[in-house]
Design an enzyme around this catalytic site. Structure first.
Site, PDB file in Angstrom:
ATOM      1  N   ASP A 288     -15.317  43.772  -5.211  1.00 29.60           N
ATOM      2  CA  ASP A 288     -15.683  42.427  -5.596  1.00 29.60           C
ATOM      3  C   ASP A 288     -14.581  41.504  -5.078  1.00 29.60           C
ATOM      4  OD1 ASP A 288     -17.380  41.226  -8.583  1.00 29.60           O
ATOM      5  OD2 ASP A 288     -16.908  40.251  -6.691  1.00 29.60           O
TER       6      ASP A 288
HETATM    7  C1  GLC Z   1     -18.262  37.271  -7.394  1.00 31.14           C
HETATM    8  C2  GLC Z   1     -19.109  38.180  -8.251  1.00 31.14           C
HETATM    9  C3  GLC Z   1     -19.996  39.091  -7.461  1.00 31.14           C
HETATM   10  C4  GLC Z   1     -20.432  38.401  -6.183  1.00 31.14           C
HETATM   11  C5  GLC Z   1     -19.197  38.211  -5.331  1.00 31.14           C
HETATM   12  C6  GLC Z   1     -19.523  37.461  -4.035  1.00 31.14           C
HETATM   13  O1  GLC Z   1     -16.970  37.146  -7.924  1.00 31.14           O
HETATM   14  O2  GLC Z   1     -18.432  38.970  -9.226  1.00 31.14           O
HETATM   15  O3  GLC Z   1     -21.101  39.411  -8.297  1.00 31.14           O
HETATM   16  O4  GLC Z   1     -21.385  39.193  -5.494  1.00 31.14           O
HETATM   17  O5  GLC Z   1     -18.159  37.531  -6.014  1.00 31.14           O
HETATM   18  O6  GLC Z   1     -19.919  36.168  -4.327  1.00 31.14           O
END
Ligand code: GLC
Length: 747
Positions: A288
């Site tokens: 993430d």
């Molecule tokens: C965010 C979220 C994740 C998302 C990623 C890209 O922090 O936790 O669900 O897909 O970043 O945006």
């Protein structure tokens, strides 16, 4: 219940028609041969670059790493970009990349297409309330078609985090509290996004997230600590992830949280052990957003370099925005802290995904501006969004059949969301339009009720108002109406990421406004637009009807209007428990019995029970609960045998009759209780459901097959097995199902 066949066929035809046009002819070598040959030419820097993802400057969803993605692309340092959308912008970035890529390795474009790309469907929690797997697949199919037509190759969805805590804002993105329902929905969504062939121009890579147990954050506080037994992890939180592996998901995303002291981003047991080991997952794993860097504040890595080594060694393949693999992995390799084999494995997995999408044949096959224009907002897509929104509606209360409304009635529509076109599409709404394209409740009602004298619209309060100056006009409006409909709820950004709340009441003075409306002595219908279960005790006591509409998406206003006026008979069921009080949380239906179970009213005088002194244990609205404008009667529960052999099947059947005045859909639910186990077992668990359509007066027999496989759990010695003994079966229209039968599992 089959979704409208014509709609499905039409959609399938239109999607495949596109696919035919888009199939490019250029043949390249079989994947393994192609990737092996390509990797044979790549330097270590070029391999590490494939493990690097940066964000374009569209939207950021977390602390930016500070690196400029264009500068890094020019250095050939990037394998993937997130947050770049539309054909023109992604083409521009791809051209910049290929110009600077010695071996012409295309970029992979990822984006959060959670419940629609441009045509927005109900938030995922709302869509799950449909209990309609075809609907879930359809919405993901449409989302994929629009995203793929817009230059996006990969979505960071489905989010499959089980959660029992409505304080956590991200419950809006998931499938609620139940492992069985969540697993079925997860499978359907992956099939929707990826189809059967990733080369198909209307499909995109899916990404199962957030691995794992992110929804179990202590106190419902986002990113907070998670600690649980391996048994609970494997039994409750992991099955939806495994369901997506069974569906052939192409990628996974690790979660921000730790589990029992180990952050998922560096959790070897979780990624290399379970995902790539036990489950033999062949795709790639992205972190993430800056998840690698965050292992330093977690106190699990001493610095970024160390964090990168932990991540790569755990089985992570791609670094989302953290810049860690780019800046440190080559040195870690030289120091022997990571191996070339680890880098090669990660690189291969990523190149294979690019190959499957056809990007090596034609890096611009998703960059056709005419296709983009003709795909976005196609009528079939909007029709699908309306259909799914209608299926997501949950009727929580309907005293004296105040609903459905009649066209001749004079109705005052009030509330802060009555004309809303921005919040109605919910959080994580990709490139959905919040400036007027979505259908508001007011617009939806006016399409149905053309006699302007019959309906009026006035806000009365804002969502988080403290002032009451709008109220008077709205009350005057409502004074001479036959029925009042209050459209209330949350801002869309009160749920989603980094949106945990300690208070889950209706925000602001909406409840005070309802109290003023009630004084007018007319029936009051409360329509809720919200992304989490709310505490609604007063509302349930004082409103005549309550319709849970979630954030229903682009066509939300039409769905709400059609439901209020009976064009649509609501058949949704709650995918998550609605507590009486936030003090009850975590609260969920498949809880343990304890040694001192509190059995409600009959135990009222019993002090020494597992109970509260100031509240009943029961929720306000139970998991699986939802009413209809018609009435369904369950009878004649039968079981084919009182004994089940280890490799046999027991059939459970029940008659369901529509004894009301409307055709309607009902979700017939099967729950099973394992009475005694080598570890304690839940009071009941969902093990089957069947959504049926019954015309008024119609009766059907619904049958479920039960095998020993359905009864497996992690026993005392952590074997996934079914244990012989007594079982109870419950069948009905919610987790409070009362019709019951018994059987014994024998060796
Ligand atoms: C965010 C979220 C994740 C998302 C990623 C890209 O922090 O936790 O669900 O897909 O970043 O945006």
């Amino acid at each position: 219940m089959k979704l409208n066949k014509a709609l499905l066929l039409l959609l399938a035809f239109s999607l495949s028609a596109h696919a035919q046009k888009a199939k490019t002819s250029k043949k390249i070598k079989p994947r393994n041969e192609f990737v092996t040959e390509l990797m044979g030419k790549m330097t270590i820097d070029e391999k590490i670059a494939q493990l690097v993802q940066y964000t374009a400057d569209g939207t950021i969803t977390g602390p930016k790493s500070g690196d400029n993605f264009v500068a890094e692309i020019k250095k050939g340092n990037v394998g993937s970009i997130l947050n770049a959308t539309n054909v023109k912008y992604t083409r521009e970035i791809q051209e910049l990349n290929l110009k600077n890529s010695r071996l012409k390795i295309p970029l992979l474009f990822g984006y959060d297409v959670i419940h629609g790309y441009k045509t927005i469907f109900p938030i995922t929690l709302g869509e799950t309330a449909s209990w309609d797997l075809e609907a879930a697949k359809l919405s993901s199919q449409v989302a994929a078609a629009e995203a793929a037509a817009s230059g996006v190759h990969w979505t960071f969805a489905p989010m499959v985090d089980i959660s029992r805590d409505p304080r956590w804002g991200r419950v809006s993105e998931g499938a609620g509290e139940d492992t069985y329902l969540g697993s079925k929905m997860a499978f359907a969504r992956v099939k929707g996004f990826q189809g059967d062939n990733l080369y198909d121009i209307n499909t995109i890579l899916a990404c199962t997230k957030h691995f794992a147990a992110y929804g179990a954050a202590e106190a419902g506080r986002d990113y907070n600590t998670v600690d649980m037994s391996e048994r609970v992890l494997r039994e409750t939180y992991l099955p939806p992830f495994k369901a997506t592996v069974d569906a052939g998901v192409a990628t996974f995303m690790t979660s921000f949280n730790e589990i029992a002291g180990v952050p998922s981003t560096g959790n070897k047991f979780l990624v290399n052990g379970i995902l790539k080991g036990e489950w033999d997952f062949k795709g790639f794993v992205v972190t993430d957003y800056t998840g690698i860097n965050e292992m330093v504040p977690h106190g699990y890595a001493k610095d970024d370099a160390h964090a990168g080594e932990l991540a790569l060694t755990a089985g992570v393949d791609m670094d989302m925005v953290g810049g860690v693999f780019l800046k440190h992995t080559k040195k870690s390799l030289a120091e022997g802290k990571v191996t070339e084999e680890q880098i090669n494995d990660a690189c291969r997995r990523i190149l294979e995904a690019k190959y499957d999408l056809g990007l090596f044949e034609d890096p611009y096959r998703y960059n056709d501006e005419k296709r983009e224009a003709s795909t976005i907002y196609r009528k079939e897509h909007l029709d699908a969004a309306l259909k799914v929104a209608n299926k997501s509606m949950v009727l929580l209360k309907n005293n004296n059949s105040v609903l459905p409304l009649r066209k001749e009635q004079k109705v005052a529509f009030v509330g802060p969301l009555v004309s809303d076109e921005a919040n109605i599409i919910g959080s994580w709404a990709a490139v959905g339009d919040r400036t007027g394209y979505a259908v508001s409740v007011e617009e939806g009602v006016k399409k149905l009720i053309t006699d302007k004298s019959k309906v009026s619209f006035a806000k009365g309060v804002e969502i988080k108002d403290t002032k009451k100056d709008l109220m008077k006009a709205a009350l005057d409006n409502a004074r001479n109406a036959d029925v009042i409909v209050a459209v209330m709820g949350e801002f869309e950004n009160q749920t989603g990421e980094a949106a945990s709340q300690t208070d889950i009441n209706l925000p602001g003075i909406q409840k005070e406004f309802l109290a003023e409306l009630k004084k007018l002595g007319k029936p009051v219908v409360l329509v809720l637009l919200n992304g989490r279960p709310l505490t609604l005790n007063w509302e349930n006591e004082n409103m005549d009807a309550i319709l849970e509409a979630w954030f229903p998406g682009t066509m939300g206003g039409d769905a709400i209007a059609q439901t209020l006026y009976g064009v649509n008979n609501p058949g949704g069921k709650l995918p998550m428990t609605f507590p009486r009080s936030v003090g009850q949380v975590p609260i969920y239906y498949n809880h343990k019995n304890t040694g001192r179970p509190y059995l409600g009213a009959k135990d009222a005088e019993q002090k020494y029970k597992s109970r509260y002194t100031d509240s009943d244990n029961s929720p306000l609205f139970a998991f699986g609960y939802g009413l209809s404008y018609t009435k369904f009667d369950y009878s004649n529960l039968k079981i084919s045998s009182k004994t089940l052999n280890a490799n046999g099947t027991v059939k459970v059947s029940v008659d369901v009759a529509n004894t009301g005045n409307y055709d309607g859909e009902e979700v017939v639910q099967l729950y099973i209780k394992d009475v005694v186990g080598s570890v304690t077992r839940p009071v009941r668990e969902l093990k089957g459901f069947n959504k049926i359509l019954l015309k008024k007066g119609e009766k059907k027999t619904v049958t479920f097959d039960i095998t020993a496989t359905d009864l497996k759990f992690y026993t005392l010695d952590m074997k996934f097995a079914a244990e012989p003994g007594d079982f109870e079966v419950f069948v009905g229209g919610s987790s409070n199902a009362e019709l019951t039968e018994k059987f014994v599992l024998v060796n």
